[in-house]
Design a protein around this motif. Structure first.
Motif, PDB file in Angstrom:
ATOM      1  N   GLU A 109       0.774  -1.322  -0.144  1.00  0.00           N
ATOM      2  CA  GLU A 109       0.016  -0.024  -0.204  1.00  0.00           C
ATOM      3  C   GLU A 109       0.782   1.276  -0.107  1.00  0.00           C
ATOM      4  OE1 GLU A 109      -3.043  -0.143   3.054  1.00  0.00           O
ATOM      5  OE2 GLU A 109      -3.857  -1.978   2.223  1.00  0.00           O
ATOM      6  N   ASP A 110       2.083   1.160  -0.666  1.00  0.00           N
ATOM      7  CA  ASP A 110       2.628   2.400  -0.827  1.00  0.00           C
ATOM      8  C   ASP A 110       2.378   2.972  -2.200  1.00  0.00           C
ATOM      9  OD1 ASP A 110       4.779   4.341  -1.194  1.00  0.00           O
ATOM     10  OD2 ASP A 110       6.448   2.699  -0.939  1.00  0.00           O
ATOM     11  N   TRP A 111       1.255   4.028  -1.811  1.00  0.00           N
ATOM     12  CA  TRP A 111       0.804   4.419  -3.063  1.00  0.00           C
ATOM     13  C   TRP A 111       1.337   5.637  -3.848  1.00  0.00           C
ATOM     14  CZ3 TRP A 111      -2.524   0.734  -3.765  1.00  0.00           C
ATOM     15  CH2 TRP A 111      -3.337   0.254  -2.623  1.00  0.00           C
ATOM     16  N   ASP A 112       2.185   6.140  -3.043  1.00  0.00           N
ATOM     17  CA  ASP A 112       2.849   7.408  -3.767  1.00  0.00           C
ATOM     18  C   ASP A 112       4.195   6.848  -4.907  1.00  0.00           C
ATOM     19  OD1 ASP A 112       1.980   9.808  -2.770  1.00  0.00           O
ATOM     20  OD2 ASP A 112       2.811   9.356  -0.700  1.00  0.00           O
ATOM     21  N   GLN A 113       4.751   5.626  -4.167  1.00  0.00           N
ATOM     22  CA  GLN A 113       5.512   4.973  -5.130  1.00  0.00           C
ATOM     23  C   GLN A 113       4.865   4.279  -6.137  1.00  0.00           C
ATOM     24  OE1 GLN A 113       9.726   2.242  -4.826  1.00  0.00           O
ATOM     25  NE2 GLN A 113       8.154   2.315  -3.077  1.00  0.00           N
ATOM     26  N   LEU A 114       3.722   3.803  -6.011  1.00  0.00           N
ATOM     27  CA  LEU A 114       2.791   3.259  -7.114  1.00  0.00           C
ATOM     28  C   LEU A 114       2.819   4.103  -8.217  1.00  0.00           C
ATOM     29  CD1 LEU A 114       1.960   0.329  -7.740  1.00  0.00           C
ATOM     30  CD2 LEU A 114      -0.591   1.107  -7.032  1.00  0.00           C
ATOM     31  N   ILE A 115       2.377   5.315  -8.033  1.00  0.00           N
ATOM     32  CA  ILE A 115       2.047   6.471  -9.064  1.00  0.00           C
ATOM     33  C   ILE A 115       3.469   6.555  -9.623  1.00  0.00           C
ATOM     34  CG2 ILE A 115       1.480   8.855  -9.160  1.00  0.00           C
ATOM     35  CD1 ILE A 115      -0.082   8.601  -6.864  1.00  0.00           C
ATOM     36  N   ASP A 116       4.529   6.738  -9.199  1.00  0.00           N
ATOM     37  CA  ASP A 116       5.949   6.998  -9.627  1.00  0.00           C
ATOM     38  C   ASP A 116       6.193   5.967 -10.530  1.00  0.00           C
ATOM     39  OD1 ASP A 116       6.133   9.330  -8.417  1.00  0.00           O
ATOM     40  OD2 ASP A 116       7.384   8.567  -6.950  1.00  0.00           O
ATOM     41  N   ILE A 117       5.988   4.720 -10.040  1.00  0.00           N
ATOM     42  CA  ILE A 117       5.908   3.340 -11.181  1.00  0.00           C
ATOM     43  C   ILE A 117       5.195   3.362 -12.447  1.00  0.00           C
ATOM     44  CG2 ILE A 117       6.017   0.758 -11.160  1.00  0.00           C
ATOM     45  CD1 ILE A 117       6.908   0.781  -7.965  1.00  0.00           C
ATOM     46  N   GLY A 118       4.186   3.704 -12.104  1.00  0.00           N
ATOM     47  CA  GLY A 118       3.062   3.880 -13.086  1.00  0.00           C
ATOM     48  C   GLY A 118       3.524   4.739 -14.024  1.00  0.00           C
ATOM     49  N   ASP A 119       3.965   5.916 -13.869  1.00  0.00           N
ATOM     50  CA  ASP A 119       4.872   6.858 -14.591  1.00  0.00           C
ATOM     51  C   ASP A 119       5.847   6.186 -15.433  1.00  0.00           C
ATOM     52  OD1 ASP A 119       4.820   9.797 -15.627  1.00  0.00           O
ATOM     53  OD2 ASP A 119       6.762   9.873 -14.580  1.00  0.00           O
ATOM     54  N   LEU A 120       6.702   5.639 -14.677  1.00  0.00           N
ATOM     55  CA  LEU A 120       7.701   5.035 -15.280  1.00  0.00           C
ATOM     56  C   LEU A 120       7.259   3.982 -16.356  1.00  0.00           C
ATOM     57  CD1 LEU A 120      10.949   4.778 -15.161  1.00  0.00           C
ATOM     58  CD2 LEU A 120      10.618   3.062 -13.433  1.00  0.00           C
ATOM     59  N   ALA A 121       6.157   3.206 -15.896  1.00  0.00           N
ATOM     60  CA  ALA A 121       5.826   2.277 -16.849  1.00  0.00           C
ATOM     61  C   ALA A 121       5.120   2.879 -18.098  1.00  0.00           C
ATOM     62  CB  ALA A 121       4.857   1.390 -16.324  1.00  0.00           C
ATOM     63  N   HIS A 122       4.533   3.864 -18.203  1.00  0.00           N
ATOM     64  CA  HIS A 122       3.968   4.628 -19.153  1.00  0.00           C
ATOM     65  C   HIS A 122       5.066   5.270 -20.323  1.00  0.00           C
ATOM     66  CE1 HIS A 122       1.248   6.941 -21.525  1.00  0.00           C
ATOM     67  NE2 HIS A 122       1.734   7.899 -21.331  1.00  0.00           N
ATOM     68  N   LYS A 123       5.966   5.733 -19.563  1.00  0.00           N
ATOM     69  CA  LYS A 123       7.155   6.294 -20.411  1.00  0.00           C
ATOM     70  C   LYS A 123       7.844   5.222 -21.123  1.00  0.00           C
ATOM     71  CE  LYS A 123       8.167  10.164 -17.553  1.00  0.00           C
ATOM     72  NZ  LYS A 123       9.392  10.659 -16.430  1.00  0.00           N
ATOM     73  N   ALA A 124       8.002   3.998 -20.415  1.00  0.00           N
ATOM     74  CA  ALA A 124       8.608   2.750 -21.144  1.00  0.00           C
ATOM     75  C   ALA A 124       7.651   2.313 -22.284  1.00  0.00           C
ATOM     76  CB  ALA A 124       9.171   1.915 -20.270  1.00  0.00           C
ATOM     77  N   TYR A 125       6.462   2.258 -21.882  1.00  0.00           N
ATOM     78  CA  TYR A 125       5.480   1.657 -22.883  1.00  0.00           C
ATOM     79  C   TYR A 125       4.124   2.561 -23.245  1.00  0.00           C
ATOM     80  CZ  TYR A 125       8.126  -2.781 -21.841  1.00  0.00           C
ATOM     81  OH  TYR A 125       9.067  -3.448 -21.658  1.00  0.00           O
ATOM     82  N   PRO A 126       4.223   3.644 -23.956  1.00  0.00           N
ATOM     83  CA  PRO A 126       3.287   4.813 -23.893  1.00  0.00           C
ATOM     84  C   PRO A 126       2.252   4.249 -24.729  1.00  0.00           C
ATOM     85  CG  PRO A 126       5.197   5.162 -25.594  1.00  0.00           C
ATOM     86  CD  PRO A 126       5.883   3.984 -24.547  1.00  0.00           C
ATOM     87  N   ASP A 127       2.160   3.163 -25.505  1.00  0.00           N
ATOM     88  CA  ASP A 127       1.099   2.476 -26.437  1.00  0.00           C
ATOM     89  C   ASP A 127       0.196   1.690 -25.668  1.00  0.00           C
ATOM     90  OD1 ASP A 127       1.903   4.092 -28.371  1.00  0.00           O
ATOM     91  OD2 ASP A 127       3.176   2.515 -29.085  1.00  0.00           O
ATOM     92  N   ILE A 128       0.456   1.250 -24.428  1.00  0.00           N
ATOM     93  CA  ILE A 128      -0.455   0.362 -23.685  1.00  0.00           C
ATOM     94  C   ILE A 128      -0.955   1.083 -22.631  1.00  0.00           C
ATOM     95  CG2 ILE A 128       0.921  -1.761 -24.589  1.00  0.00           C
ATOM     96  CD1 ILE A 128       2.104  -1.980 -21.950  1.00  0.00           C
ATOM     97  N   SER A 137      -7.803   4.714 -23.301  1.00  0.00           N
ATOM     98  CA  SER A 137      -7.596   4.889 -24.697  1.00  0.00           C
ATOM     99  C   SER A 137      -6.476   4.340 -25.417  1.00  0.00           C
ATOM    100  CB  SER A 137      -7.650   6.521 -24.908  1.00  0.00           C
ATOM    101  OG  SER A 137      -6.088   7.128 -24.160  1.00  0.00           O
ATOM    102  N   LEU A 138      -5.991   3.534 -24.470  1.00  0.00           N
ATOM    103  CA  LEU A 138      -4.586   2.745 -24.757  1.00  0.00           C
ATOM    104  C   LEU A 138      -5.012   1.187 -25.046  1.00  0.00           C
ATOM    105  CD1 LEU A 138      -2.259   4.742 -22.463  1.00  0.00           C
ATOM    106  CD2 LEU A 138      -2.439   4.946 -24.897  1.00  0.00           C
ATOM    107  N   GLU A 139      -3.953   0.459 -25.540  1.00  0.00           N
ATOM    108  CA  GLU A 139      -4.199  -0.923 -26.024  1.00  0.00           C
ATOM    109  C   GLU A 139      -4.159  -1.671 -24.587  1.00  0.00           C
ATOM    110  OE1 GLU A 139      -4.579  -2.353 -28.749  1.00  0.00           O
ATOM    111  OE2 GLU A 139      -4.966  -0.224 -29.364  1.00  0.00           O
ATOM    112  N   PRO A 140      -4.855  -2.734 -24.385  1.00  0.00           N
ATOM    113  CA  PRO A 140      -4.654  -3.889 -23.403  1.00  0.00           C
ATOM    114  C   PRO A 140      -3.512  -4.266 -23.051  1.00  0.00           C
ATOM    115  CG  PRO A 140      -6.764  -3.903 -24.754  1.00  0.00           C
ATOM    116  CD  PRO A 140      -5.813  -3.172 -25.419  1.00  0.00           C
ATOM    117  N   ALA A 141      -3.086  -4.694 -22.037  1.00  0.00           N
ATOM    118  CA  ALA A 141      -1.792  -5.376 -21.725  1.00  0.00           C
ATOM    119  C   ALA A 141      -1.919  -6.230 -20.282  1.00  0.00           C
ATOM    120  CB  ALA A 141      -0.635  -4.358 -21.569  1.00  0.00           C
ATOM    121  N   VAL A 142      -0.959  -6.990 -20.393  1.00  0.00           N
ATOM    122  CA  VAL A 142      -0.785  -7.857 -19.063  1.00  0.00           C
ATOM    123  C   VAL A 142      -2.037  -8.525 -18.681  1.00  0.00           C
ATOM    124  CG1 VAL A 142       1.615  -7.221 -18.841  1.00  0.00           C
ATOM    125  CG2 VAL A 142      -0.311  -6.024 -17.353  1.00  0.00           C
ATOM    126  N   GLY A 143      -3.037  -8.732 -19.289  1.00  0.00           N
ATOM    127  CA  GLY A 143      -4.216  -9.330 -18.931  1.00  0.00           C
ATOM    128  C   GLY A 143      -5.376  -8.265 -18.360  1.00  0.00           C
TER     129      GLY A 143
END
Length: 390
Positions: free
Chosen positions: A319-338, A367-373
């Motif tokens: 439940e480390d929500w602040d860090q989860l937001i940062d990881i989400g941003d990192l994931a979007h930068k790496a995979y902007p289409d999903i 608005s983006l493509e499905p991924a990882v289930g």
């Protein structure tokens, strides 16, 4: 015995699969003044990744070691347990004894052996020039050729980053100087030695005491395994996957158990610090891991989706929500289409009790493509649930 037979059968199967992909080449050598036959396994996806570079694995005694090494490399890289790599096998069927001669008085290689050592470096240089080969070089060798490979460490400038030595028969000079030479290496180096169960010769050289001596040297990775139930013939079937696993451990997918242990260690270090300033977070460790992959193996790669999923699941469970937001941003930068990165951001804002911001992130994910289930319907369910709560 049954385990050994299974290992041998598996290695043989992988070797046969790899040999169908191998290139056979006559290599003209200025050093030897003749052509030598080599086998080359190119990475599966070499042509699809024109910007990518690949480690180089040179196999001495290629007439019998190439196939098991190439097959194991192909298999482990398929499952992302090591980077895809070039494997070059040097045929020594008729010459291994002449090219492994050591002067009994001086302890140094004889002229023909020195020529062969230079020839190996000649192949390395040609591979660097003709293919997209990273500077990280591994040499795999067995018994007397493993002894010869050790002499690269005796040179002032070492062009070899890792050695897999299978049942080595070290000369007196190597035995007397090897540990000292290893301790002087400054770059990242990996030294893996495997011996049969009843071989005690290396146990006197590489002991728990030597392991502790190198414990503070982060760049030096030394491991000796005495493989239970093996003999001088079948030890290679066990040593090759174990050695490659040891050398490329920094590359492997993130292990959740290791992640938990590292986090616990960090928590203990900062348990009296309310702000936990300076604490190394999970996201910091994944970025450091990829920096290490580039620095050590010469392989530049974007964050693997599997690694992101692992750290997202772990961070959400804490439940480390602040860090989860940062990881989400990192994931979007790496995979902007999903949708995964924006979806993770939404989970983080939802956890923080900020439904409006979470809905905005989920709308962006939709608005983006499905991924990882995770489907668009899953995202829509999240949006509707948050709207009802509002």
């Amino acid at each position: 015995m049954k385990k050994i037979l299974i290992a041998l059968a598996t290695t043989l199967f992988m070797g046969q699969a790899a040999v169908s992909q191998a290139l056979y080449r006559a290599f003209p050598s200025d050093v030897l003044g003749e052509e030598r036959n080599v086998k080359i396994l190119k990475p599966r996806n070499y042509s699809r990744n024109p910007e990518k570079t690949y480690p180089l694995i040179i196999v001495l005694d290629g007439d019998f070691l190439f196939e098991p090494v190439a097959g194991t490399v192909d298999y482990l890289s398929y499952w992302d347990q090591m980077p895809e790599s070039f494997v070059v096998g040097i045929n020594q069927r008729e010459s291994r004894y002449d090219e492994s001669q050591i002067n009994q008085e001086s302890g140094f290689p004889e002229p023909q052996t020195l020529k062969f050592m230079d020839f190996v470096m000649e192949i390395r240089q040609t591979m660097l020039e003709e293919y997209r080969v990273a500077p990280f070089t591994v040499i795999v060798a067995k018994d007397i050729t493993a002894n010869v490979a050790s002499y690269y460490l005796m040179r002032k400038k070492v062009a070899v980053d890792a050695l897999i030595q299978i049942a080595p028969e070290y000369s007196t000079l190597v035995q007397e100087n090897l540990m000292n030479k290893l301790s002087l290496l400054e770059e990242y180096n990996y030294f893996y030695v495997a011996t049969p169960e009843h071989d005690e010769s290396i146990s006197k050289l590489i002991t728990e005491k030597t392991d502790s001596l190198f414990g503070s040297k982060k760049n030096l990775n030394l491991k000796h395994e005495k493989i239970e139930g093996s003999n001088k013939y079948n030890v290679a079937a066990h040593a090759i996957p174990r050695g490659l696993d040891f050398i490329f451990k920094e590359y492997q997918l993130i292990d959740e158990e290791k992640l938990i242990n590292e986090d616990v260690t960090e928590e203990v270090k900062f348990e009296d610090d309310k702000n936990k300033k300076g604490m190394v977070r999970v996201i910091d460790r994944i970025l450091e891991k990829y920096r290490m992959i580039k620095e050590v193996y010469g392989v530049e790669m974007k964050l693997r989706l599997m690694d992101l999923v692992t750290i997202v699941d772990y961070t959400a469970s804490k439940e480390d929500w602040d860090q989860l937001i940062d990881i989400g941003d990192l994931a979007h930068k790496a995979y902007p289409d999903i949708l995964y990165g924006r979806y993770v951001e939404g989970l983080g804002y939802e956890g923080l009790g900020r439904p409006s911001r979470a809905i905005k992130a989920f709308n962006a994910a939709y608005s983006l493509e499905p991924a990882v289930g995770i489907t668009k319907d899953d995202v829509l369910d999240k949006i509707e649930l948050l709207q009802e709560k509002k």
